[in-house]
Design an enzyme around this catalytic site. Sequence first.
Site, PDB file in Angstrom:
ATOM      1  N   PHE A 125      46.564  68.941  34.128  1.00 40.41           N
ATOM      2  CA  PHE A 125      47.690  69.500  34.756  1.00 40.41           C
ATOM      3  C   PHE A 125      48.655  68.532  34.473  1.00 40.41           C
ATOM      4  CE2 PHE A 125      50.591  70.228  38.274  1.00 40.41           C
ATOM      5  CZ  PHE A 125      50.697  71.567  38.371  1.00 40.41           C
ATOM      6  N   LYS A 162      55.649  61.673  42.459  1.00 36.53           N
ATOM      7  CA  LYS A 162      54.677  61.687  43.626  1.00 36.53           C
ATOM      8  C   LYS A 162      54.887  60.683  44.705  1.00 36.53           C
ATOM      9  CE  LYS A 162      51.263  64.913  41.926  1.00 36.53           C
ATOM     10  NZ  LYS A 162      51.953  66.084  42.720  1.00 36.53           N
ATOM     11  N   ASP A 201      49.758  60.176  31.582  1.00 37.57           N
ATOM     12  CA  ASP A 201      50.366  60.816  33.048  1.00 37.57           C
ATOM     13  C   ASP A 201      49.603  60.056  34.250  1.00 37.57           C
ATOM     14  OD1 ASP A 201      50.986  62.601  34.921  1.00 37.57           O
ATOM     15  OD2 ASP A 201      50.890  64.491  33.751  1.00 37.57           O
TER      16      ASP A 201
END
Length: 462
Positions: free
Chosen positions: A151, A265, A236
């Site tokens: 993802f 985030k 990532d």
Amino acid sequence: MSTYIADLLAGQRGKNFELHERHLNTQMVRVLKAIGYDRIYTRARGPYLYDERGTEYLDLLSGFGVFAIGRNHPEVTQALRDVLDAELPDMVQMDVSLLSGLLAEEILQRCPDRLTKMFFCNSGAEAVEAAIKFARYTTRREKIVYCEHGFHGLTLGALSLNGEQLFREGFGPLLPGCSAIPFNDPSALDQALRGRDVAAFIVEPIQGKGVNLPDHDYLPEAARLCSKYGTLFVVDEIQTGLGRTGRFWAIEHWGVEPDMILMAKALSGGFVPVGAVAMTGRIMNAVFNRMDRAVVHGSTFSKNNMAMAAGLATLRVIQQENLVENAARVGEELLAGMRSLADKYELLQQVRGKGMMLALEFGPPRSLSLKAAWAMLEAANKGLFSQMVTIPLFKNHHILSQVAGHGMNVVKFLPPLVLTAKDRDWILGALDAVIADCHKVPGAIWDLGKTLAGHALKSKAG
């Protein structure tokens, strides 16, 4: 001084779901009501949420990992007040700001030595988009390789690297030149790269969907293969970074040095959207190689003073409160406690994770009565059993968690890094009670299961 927002919040309190149903995502409202998550939260602090009745909830979702330092940390709120009080010039655009330079310096000090340049943006998806563009320009190659079940975001370029079909369906055609390979399979990566036409291999060190960990030699071998074939190795760390796994970067567990690290985030403590890419000087200098190319990629709100100040304060909190070390210690205690539950309960078949990124995987039982009940749920909707864990965890034990991915019987925890021994015991006690109830057929939890199966079948029929 104006009290406009305070008055608005007081006057409209409790209208959350009514307003969202009318003006925003109606289906999300339906989902929350169906599973009993329709609470009106009025306050938050650290790892805790409080509803209008004053009930305390332990938040093990932390905004999909955004609130790593807990919610409303006073150090970050003070930093934001300092910026507002200073009346600084912001986003002048024909300028370079001090705070963005300072944050870049702080981040790079925590990165491998070969990463010497930073690019700031507004989200993880934007960081992925930047990585795609930068990799293609630097290598003059088109292809991007990513992993199945990965993802990387939901904007069009990031979606093109998304290994979950549910998110991709109906949004094509996606970005050309992107291809998936199995995660944790060096031979598949070798096969994908050997044509020497791949710009970048973009991978999560630990896959967020399912919390899938690599074998110990996978990421070092991936780095070696990328170097061999001239492909940029891009990690990532949008969810795994900034201490979540018990190291500042998850890649530190495997001793690898990538060409780019993507982050977002937790970087601003959950206050202001921010994303970033740390990269080698070679990549930055290739993309921005002439004065007339100084603006070939950017983002209007990137490097804004509020985001940069929040990032600086967040890094300070992580360091001063030893949150990386706390994530490693409490996370290991949670893993040990969860593994002891796997020894007790046949439905709990695997426990995995690192630091504060944890997962419980449930699977088909051995006993006949449980087999029949399990089969009923799986026939209605694959992965439905996991909701029988998350819903009573929330309803009966006031713990907010999530299912790790569509069609998975995996329950995932992304707690704030500030969890205490008391929180650890709260979690393990609640899990013991809920999983024990799942082994009682018939029982209240299996009544819930029948209700969920009914909803699933109605949804399929509709």
